[in-house]
Motif scaffolding. Structure first.
Motif, PDB file in Angstrom:
ATOM      1  N   PHE A  40       0.951  -0.977  -0.074  1.00  3.21           N
ATOM      2  CA  PHE A  40      -0.244  -0.062   0.030  1.00  3.21           C
ATOM      3  C   PHE A  40       0.850   1.260  -0.227  1.00  3.21           C
ATOM      4  CE2 PHE A  40       0.502  -1.297   4.382  1.00  3.21           C
ATOM      5  CZ  PHE A  40       0.628  -0.272   5.167  1.00  3.21           C
ATOM      6  N   GLU A  41       0.411   2.285  -0.304  1.00  2.37           N
ATOM      7  CA  GLU A  41       1.092   3.518  -0.386  1.00  2.37           C
ATOM      8  C   GLU A  41       0.463   4.541   0.661  1.00  2.37           C
ATOM      9  OE1 GLU A  41       0.596   4.472  -4.631  1.00  2.37           O
ATOM     10  OE2 GLU A  41       2.059   2.844  -5.150  1.00  2.37           O
ATOM     11  N   MET A  42       1.367   5.477   1.336  1.00  4.66           N
ATOM     12  CA  MET A  42       1.044   6.560   1.738  1.00  4.66           C
ATOM     13  C   MET A  42       2.161   7.664   1.362  1.00  4.66           C
ATOM     14  SD  MET A  42      -0.190   5.711   5.647  1.00  4.66           S
ATOM     15  CE  MET A  42      -1.682   5.077   5.942  1.00  4.66           C
ATOM     16  N   GLY A  43       1.670   8.745   0.745  1.00  5.00           N
ATOM     17  CA  GLY A  43       2.421  10.026   0.381  1.00  5.00           C
ATOM     18  C   GLY A  43       3.587   9.021  -0.730  1.00  5.00           C
ATOM     19  N   SER A  44       4.676   9.544  -0.359  1.00  2.00           N
ATOM     20  CA  SER A  44       5.605   8.902  -1.231  1.00  2.00           C
ATOM     21  C   SER A  44       6.259   7.782  -0.878  1.00  2.00           C
ATOM     22  CB  SER A  44       6.711  10.056  -1.637  1.00  2.00           C
ATOM     23  OG  SER A  44       7.489  10.066  -0.359  1.00  2.00           O
ATOM     24  N   TYR A  45       5.658   7.164   0.090  1.00  2.00           N
ATOM     25  CA  TYR A  45       6.161   5.715   0.546  1.00  2.00           C
ATOM     26  C   TYR A  45       5.405   4.484  -0.020  1.00  2.00           C
ATOM     27  CZ  TYR A  45       9.387   8.102   3.800  1.00  2.00           C
ATOM     28  OH  TYR A  45      10.429   8.845   4.126  1.00  2.00           O
ATOM     29  N   HIS A  46       6.041   3.752  -0.415  1.00  2.00           N
ATOM     30  CA  HIS A  46       5.440   2.413  -0.844  1.00  2.00           C
ATOM     31  C   HIS A  46       5.869   1.417   0.321  1.00  2.00           C
ATOM     32  CE1 HIS A  46       3.514   0.150  -4.141  1.00  2.00           C
ATOM     33  NE2 HIS A  46       4.444  -0.948  -3.672  1.00  2.00           N
ATOM     34  N   PHE A  47       4.664   0.844   0.912  1.00  2.00           N
ATOM     35  CA  PHE A  47       4.939  -0.186   2.197  1.00  2.00           C
ATOM     36  C   PHE A  47       4.635  -1.587   1.442  1.00  2.00           C
ATOM     37  CE2 PHE A  47       4.084   4.022   4.000  1.00  2.00           C
ATOM     38  CZ  PHE A  47       4.606   3.926   5.051  1.00  2.00           C
ATOM     39  N   LEU A  48       5.747  -2.498   1.814  1.00  2.00           N
ATOM     40  CA  LEU A  48       5.750  -3.811   1.388  1.00  2.00           C
ATOM     41  C   LEU A  48       5.547  -4.657   2.552  1.00  2.00           C
ATOM     42  CD1 LEU A  48       8.591  -3.168  -1.016  1.00  2.00           C
ATOM     43  CD2 LEU A  48       6.464  -3.772  -1.984  1.00  2.00           C
ATOM     44  N   CYS A 105       7.981   9.015   8.646  1.00  2.00           N
ATOM     45  CA  CYS A 105       8.902   8.980   7.259  1.00  2.00           C
ATOM     46  C   CYS A 105       8.618  10.426   6.934  1.00  2.00           C
ATOM     47  CB  CYS A 105       7.800   8.221   6.567  1.00  2.00           C
ATOM     48  SG  CYS A 105       7.939   6.156   7.291  1.00  2.00           S
ATOM     49  N   GLY A 106       9.824  10.896   6.505  1.00  2.00           N
ATOM     50  CA  GLY A 106       9.961  12.283   6.023  1.00  2.00           C
ATOM     51  C   GLY A 106       9.623  12.519   4.663  1.00  2.00           C
ATOM     52  N   ALA A 107       9.343  13.514   4.209  1.00  4.61           N
ATOM     53  CA  ALA A 107       8.846  13.769   2.706  1.00  4.61           C
ATOM     54  C   ALA A 107      10.068  13.751   1.986  1.00  4.61           C
ATOM     55  CB  ALA A 107       8.461  15.277   2.718  1.00  4.61           C
ATOM     56  N   GLY A 108      11.160  13.696   2.256  1.00  6.40           N
ATOM     57  CA  GLY A 108      12.323  13.376   1.315  1.00  6.40           C
ATOM     58  C   GLY A 108      12.833  11.887   1.352  1.00  6.40           C
ATOM     59  N   GLY A 109      12.253  11.143   2.086  1.00  7.67           N
ATOM     60  CA  GLY A 109      12.454   9.745   2.290  1.00  7.67           C
ATOM     61  C   GLY A 109      13.551   9.410   3.443  1.00  7.67           C
ATOM     62  N   SER A 110      13.336  10.195   4.488  1.00  9.55           N
ATOM     63  CA  SER A 110      14.199  10.105   5.851  1.00  9.55           C
ATOM     64  C   SER A 110      13.258   9.207   6.680  1.00  9.55           C
ATOM     65  CB  SER A 110      14.479  11.523   6.572  1.00  9.55           C
ATOM     66  OG  SER A 110      13.393  12.103   6.741  1.00  9.55           O
ATOM     67  N   ILE A 111      13.780   8.452   7.402  1.00  6.46           N
ATOM     68  CA  ILE A 111      13.103   7.734   8.197  1.00  6.46           C
ATOM     69  C   ILE A 111      13.603   7.881   9.883  1.00  6.46           C
ATOM     70  CG2 ILE A 111      12.483   5.245   9.208  1.00  6.46           C
ATOM     71  CD1 ILE A 111      13.273   4.517   6.367  1.00  6.46           C
ATOM     72  N   ASP A 112      12.879   8.348  10.641  1.00  4.72           N
ATOM     73  CA  ASP A 112      13.057   8.553  11.957  1.00  4.72           C
ATOM     74  C   ASP A 112      12.599   7.734  13.080  1.00  4.72           C
ATOM     75  OD1 ASP A 112      15.149  10.629  11.135  1.00  4.72           O
ATOM     76  OD2 ASP A 112      13.551  12.031  11.061  1.00  4.72           O
TER      77      ASP A 112
END
Length: 186
Positions: free
Chosen positions: A71-79, A179-186
């Motif tokens: 599934f997707e949320m924003g620019s993230y694709h969760f597998l 999950c940050g907009a630019g692909g960062s994960i904190d």
């Protein structure tokens, strides 16, 4: 989780939803517990979820759905990937994963959720996931909170489970991942 001041968008449970997969009372209890969540729950197959079952995924699929999906949320694709040993997982999951990643929108950031840590996988699988562009893998099998950066750059997050705590005697817990907009994960 329902009482957090900054509510999450969702909850992903990285496996071992129940203690004994063949015990329907365990599944009924799990379904009752998640029914009070204010947020969508995304399950992952764990080894306990298939314990004692004649056909390993029968109860899992009956109660919570397919063993792998995205599934997707924003620019993230969760597998969400079923990484339990055969016959529970099959080569078709790897074919699905490749096709799913190829169909994702351009610029997607890929996060994979499965039960086992990267270090438990054959290096060829981890290298393949890295080649697909998967940034991080979230797991739960070891029932402890561990963070490992792999040599190929992928980050492996193993999160303690909420059901009964960690094998290292830590309290049951959860982690909040941003999950940050630019692909960062904190």
């Amino acid at each position: 989780i329902n009482q957090l001041l900054e509510p999450p968008l969702m909850v992903i449970n990285t496996g071992d939803l129940v203690e004994v997969g063949s015990d329907t009372t365990h599944w009924d209890n799990y379904m009752g517990q998640i029914s009070v969540s204010n947020y969508p729950i995304f399950p992952v197959v764990g080894n306990h979820d298939t314990l004692g079952t004649a056909t390993p995924l029968d109860y899992y699929e009956k109660y919570v759905g397919p063993p792998y999906y995205s599934f997707e949320m924003g620019s993230y694709h969760f597998l969400v990937y079923n990484n339990e040993a055969a016959p529970i997982s099959t080569p078709q999951e790897d074919v699905w994963l490749d096709r799913d990643v190829a169909k994702a929108p351009p610029g997607s950031h890929f996060l994979l959720f499965e039960h086992r840590m990267i270090k438990e996988l054959p290096p060829s699988k981890a290298n393949h996931w890295d080649a697909l562009g998967i940034q991080a893998v979230f797991s739960g099998h070891w029932h402890t909170t561990q963070l490992t950066k792999q040599a190929n750059g992928m980050v492996d997050y193993n999160i303690c489970r909420t059901r009964s705590g960690g094998l290292d005697h830590t309290a049951r817990s959860f982690a909040i991942v941003t999950c940050g907009a630019g692909g960062s994960i904190d």
